[in-house]
Design an enzyme around this catalytic site. Structure first.
Site, short mmCIF file in Angstrom:
data_model
loop_
_atom_site.label_atom_id
_atom_site.label_comp_id
_atom_site.label_asym_id
_atom_site.label_seq_id
_atom_site.Cartn_x
_atom_site.Cartn_y
_atom_site.Cartn_z
CD GLU A 27 -3.13 -1.06 2.13
OE1 GLU A 27 -3.00 -0.28 3.09
OE2 GLU A 27 -4.12 -1.76 1.94
CD GLU A 91 -7.85 -2.27 10.20
OE1 GLU A 91 -8.97 -1.74 10.17
OE2 GLU A 91 -6.80 -1.61 10.06
CE1 TYR A 94 0.82 -10.81 2.80
CE2 TYR A 94 0.27 -9.03 1.28
CZ TYR A 94 1.17 -9.96 1.76
OH TYR A 94 2.43 -10.04 1.20
N GLY A 101 -4.17 -15.82 -7.01
CA GLY A 101 -4.60 -16.30 -8.32
C GLY A 101 -5.00 -17.75 -8.29
N GLY A 107 -9.39 -20.07 -4.35
CA GLY A 107 -8.55 -18.93 -4.03
C GLY A 107 -8.42 -18.73 -2.53
CG ASN A 136 -5.40 -2.59 -4.27
OD1 ASN A 136 -5.16 -3.31 -5.24
ND2 ASN A 136 -5.24 -2.98 -3.01
CE1 TYR A 143 -10.86 -5.79 -1.18
CE2 TYR A 143 -12.05 -7.71 -0.39
CZ TYR A 143 -10.95 -6.88 -0.34
OH TYR A 143 -9.94 -7.14 0.55
#
Lengths: 177, 173
Positions: A27, A91, A94, A101, A107, A136, A143
């Site tokens: 980030e 929150e 990751y 992928g 996934g 991003n 999402y």
């Protein structure tokens, strides 16, 4: 299946801390991470934890070159909407780059997020909320494919924050009664 | 005008619910409130509460024309930043219209900041609609900053059928 999703233990905090830093680097804000794995251990595994955490772990043969088998995590906590009731806030989500992928099986990121939704559902939560950086694109696509709405774009919601001196100053104004 | 800020009790849920409905009615979205007073009682006052609440109360002689002495509330909960640690999130801040302009809203917000710091938090976060200029200006004048504009984070939500599908782990997504 070549990976599993399980609840984090205090012993996982070193790996979680490592991945928090990896996410912050992704980030472009690595200097913003101020807490250590010891703080995570205290805050996540005390009597009234401030958060809950799930980790994704791979089988031995998929260890990374540095020897890690814990290769993803989701950190979340319960929140409340005075209109809709119990909710969950994710929150962090990751997965280490080499496990994203088409990794064998479903996934990893999807599995982690599904588990958060499931755990929330068990507690009768009706919403799952989280934040994404607007640039991003891979994450936004991920999402949106799951049916997430962007409340900032659609309704104009902004998050405001008091921290540092401004927070101290605000607290000092509290009535003394 | 005299007022006190105190921690809410189970008995205050009736008034908190009244004020939640007042705000929804004012915004013409009463049908959006899906929880009942009973949910507030269960979710806020059980062993592991989902939220905390504080109330602003005025003395007898300043009761509203409907006889209410509980004239404002704030609802908050503890949250977490994986970068900074413990934080507090202010979900609602409300003062009945006839009691505004007396510093009650500010006093409620300050109390949350105080309680948050006491609990080891180093951030107080909350959300505002960016077209609500009056609120935005007020909050920014108090020293907070806009995380959405400043860092480019967007607030996202999954609910309803999308959330159901996610929880089931539907293969297609």
């Amino acid at each position: 299946m070549d990976f599993m999703i399980r609840a984090a233990t205090p012993e996982d905090c070193k790996d979680i801390s490592r991945m928090i830093m990896e996410l912050a680097v992704y980030e472009n804000m690595p200097d913003q991470v101020k807490i250590s794995h010891e703080v995570l251990e205290q805050d996540g595994f005390c009597k009234n934890p401030f958060f809950h955490c799930l980790v994704a772990e791979v089988a031995e043969q998929y260890r990374t070159t540095e020897g890690y088998t814990v290769i993803g995590y989701a950190l979340f906590f319960y929140t409340y909407s005075t209109w809709k009731g119990r909710s969950v806030y994710m929150e962090d989500l990751y997965v280490m780059p080499e496990f994203r992928g088409e990794f064998p099986g479903k996934g990893v990121g999807t599995a982690l997020m599904s588990k958060v939704a499931q755990v929330g559902k068990e507690q009768q939560c009706v919403r799952l909320q989280f934040s994404v950086l607007n640039w991003n694109t891979p994450s936004l696509d991920f999402y949106k494919a799951k049916g997430a709405q962007d409340l900032t774009d659609s309704e104009g919601w902004h998050v405001l924050r008091f921290d540092g001196e401004a927070l101290d100053k605000l607290a000092q104004m509290a009535p003394k009664n | 005008m005299d007022y006190t800020i105190r921690v809410a009790t189970l008995e205050d849920c009736k008034d908190i619910y009244r004020m939640i409905m007042e705000l929804a009615k004012h915004e013409k979205v009463s049908d959006q409130v899906k929880i009942a007073q009973r949910d507030l009682e269960q979710d806020g006052f059980s062993k592991n509460p989902f939220f905390q609440s504080i109330i602003a109360e005025v003395p007898e002689q300043h009761r509203s024309k409907d006889g209410h002495s509980k004239v404002g509330y704030a609802l908050y909960f503890f949250a977490y930043s994986s970068w900074k640690g413990r934080s507090v999130y202010m979900e609602d801040l409300y003062v009945m219209p006839e009691y505004r302009g007396k510093g009650i809203g500010k006093a409620l917000m300050s109390k949350i900041a105080q309680l948050g710091l006491a609990a080891g938090c180093n951030q107080l976060n909350f959300a505002v609609l960016n077209w609500n200029k009056e609120s935005m200006d007020f909050y920014l004048s108090q020293g907070c900053w806009d995380v959405t504009t400043g860092l480019d984070y967007h607030c996202m939500r999954c609910e309803g059928p999308a959330l159901e599908a996610l929880a089931r782990g539907d293969p297609k997504n």
